[in-house]
Design a protein around this motif. Structure first.
Motif, PDB file in Angstrom:
ATOM      1  N   ILE A   1      -2.807  26.079  12.836  1.00  0.00           N
ATOM      2  CA  ILE A   1      -1.508  25.204  13.098  1.00  0.00           C
ATOM      3  C   ILE A   1      -1.563  24.265  14.069  1.00  0.00           C
ATOM      4  O   ILE A   1      -0.676  22.675  13.567  1.00  0.00           O
ATOM      5  N   SER A   2      -2.483  23.829  14.410  1.00  0.00           N
ATOM      6  CA  SER A   2      -2.824  22.864  15.702  1.00  0.00           C
ATOM      7  C   SER A   2      -3.663  21.830  14.387  1.00  0.00           C
ATOM      8  O   SER A   2      -3.841  20.675  15.114  1.00  0.00           O
ATOM      9  N   ASP A   3      -3.424  22.040  13.756  1.00  0.00           N
ATOM     10  CA  ASP A   3      -4.356  20.809  12.707  1.00  0.00           C
ATOM     11  C   ASP A   3      -3.044  20.246  11.856  1.00  0.00           C
ATOM     12  O   ASP A   3      -3.413  18.869  11.454  1.00  0.00           O
ATOM     13  N   THR A   4      -1.632  20.780  12.186  1.00  0.00           N
ATOM     14  CA  THR A   4      -0.774  19.182  12.192  1.00  0.00           C
ATOM     15  C   THR A   4      -1.148  18.611  12.970  1.00  0.00           C
ATOM     16  O   THR A   4      -1.164  17.720  13.779  1.00  0.00           O
ATOM     17  N   ALA A   5      -1.256  17.666  12.010  1.00  0.00           N
ATOM     18  CA  ALA A   5      -1.394  16.391  12.065  1.00  0.00           C
ATOM     19  C   ALA A   5      -1.402  15.046  11.039  1.00  0.00           C
ATOM     20  O   ALA A   5      -1.080  15.113   9.180  1.00  0.00           O
TER      21      ALA A   5
ATOM     22  N   THR B   1      -3.617   5.036   3.135  1.00  0.00           N
ATOM     23  CA  THR B   1      -1.070   5.133   4.166  1.00  0.00           C
ATOM     24  C   THR B   1      -1.488   6.830   4.835  1.00  0.00           C
ATOM     25  O   THR B   1      -0.291   6.883   5.053  1.00  0.00           O
ATOM     26  N   GLY B   2      -2.665   7.146   4.133  1.00  0.00           N
ATOM     27  CA  GLY B   2      -2.223   8.991   5.616  1.00  0.00           C
ATOM     28  C   GLY B   2      -1.562   9.720   4.365  1.00  0.00           C
ATOM     29  O   GLY B   2      -1.157   9.236   3.768  1.00  0.00           O
ATOM     30  N   THR B   3      -1.438  11.214   4.923  1.00  0.00           N
ATOM     31  CA  THR B   3      -1.797  12.111   4.303  1.00  0.00           C
ATOM     32  C   THR B   3      -0.565  13.530   4.923  1.00  0.00           C
ATOM     33  O   THR B   3      -2.005  12.678   6.522  1.00  0.00           O
ATOM     34  N   SER B   4       0.151  13.338   5.857  1.00  0.00           N
ATOM     35  CA  SER B   4       0.967  14.064   6.823  1.00  0.00           C
ATOM     36  C   SER B   4       0.763  15.849   6.286  1.00  0.00           C
ATOM     37  O   SER B   4       1.371  16.518   5.746  1.00  0.00           O
ATOM     38  N   LEU B   5      -0.577  16.472   6.727  1.00  0.00           N
ATOM     39  CA  LEU B   5      -0.429  17.674   7.278  1.00  0.00           C
ATOM     40  C   LEU B   5       0.581  18.717   7.787  1.00  0.00           C
ATOM     41  O   LEU B   5       0.389  18.262   9.022  1.00  0.00           O
ATOM     42  N   THR B   6       1.307  18.985   7.629  1.00  0.00           N
ATOM     43  CA  THR B   6       1.791  20.528   8.236  1.00  0.00           C
ATOM     44  C   THR B   6       1.313  21.984   6.985  1.00  0.00           C
ATOM     45  O   THR B   6       1.929  23.004   7.066  1.00  0.00           O
TER      46      THR B   6
END
Lengths: 113, 112
Positions: free
Chosen positions: A83-87, A105-110
């Protein structure tokens, strides 16, 4: 000039599943490659970097990335996410001469419980 | 203890005002940077200073003026603020020879 492409803007993944975040770059010269992580409302933190040597680079928090020169890629992987890898995750490239960074441009990991 | 620090963390101001953001690093680095991160999280370099000298100056309005009083500080002054200046501004520092950058926590600027 350099450019960095992160193909996935958002990646949802279940907890404890593996994940791969993709990064491709274009450059006519040799480069250094980086992955940074940005937790909510924080600055960027270096996860790992490739400067030379082994193409498989290990970083903090169990992440690793593989430099593939022929495919001009530097994909980030983790075998089991928490869960803590969400970033937000940013790939970056810099030329071996000079110190200007070019960010993707970034990748949003949920990570989903 | 903070390696790269920025003040303030949040800045809310009216259009047309002049404001400054301060950055300090205690890592002994010779190069400092300013980045702008827009609402879509896109990071774009604005300026870079090496040993107090400007080495990167991307296309930004001349309302933005960086000032480096010494190697440990790189401040960003913005004149006549506009709505489009609203963003998160990150300071970073590094050693040119090692090609790694350390980022500050960011300053969230909101122009009303």
């Amino acid at each position: 000039a350099q450019s960095v492409t992160q193909l996935d803007s958002q990646v949802p993944v279940f907890e404890e599943a593996p994940v791969e975040l993709r990064c491709n770059y274009s450059s006519s010269v040799s480069v250094y490659l980086f992955w940074y992580v940005q937790y909510p409302n924080q600055g960027l933190q270096l996860l790992l970097k490739y400067l030379s040597g082994s193409t498989l680079v290990k970083g903090i928090n169990g992440f690793e990335a593989e430099f593939n020169k022929s495919q001009t890629s530097f994909h980030l992987r983790k075998p089991s996410v928490h869960i803590s890898d969400t970033a937000e995750y940013f790939c970056a490239v810099s030329q071996r001469t000079g110190n200007q960074f070019y960010f993707g441009t970034g990748t949003s990991l949920t990570v989903i419980p | 203890d903070t390696a790269v620090s920025q003040t303030p963390k949040y800045l809310v101001t009216q259009m047309g005002n002049d404001k400054s953001i301060k950055c300090e690093q205690n890592l002994g680095h010779d190069t400092m940077y300013w980045y702008k991160q827009d609402s879509k999280k896109f990071l774009k370099i604005m300026f870079s200073y090496n040993n107090k000298e400007l080495i990167i100056n991307e296309t930004v309005p001349n309302r933005f003026s960086p000032k480096s009083p010494d190697k440990a500080h790189l401040n960003l002054h913005i004149n006549s603020l506009e709505l489009g200046d609203s963003a998160v501004y990150f300071c970073a520092s590094g050693l040119a020879a090692y090609n790694e950058q350390f980022f500050g926590p960011g300053t969230r600027l909101t122009v009303l």
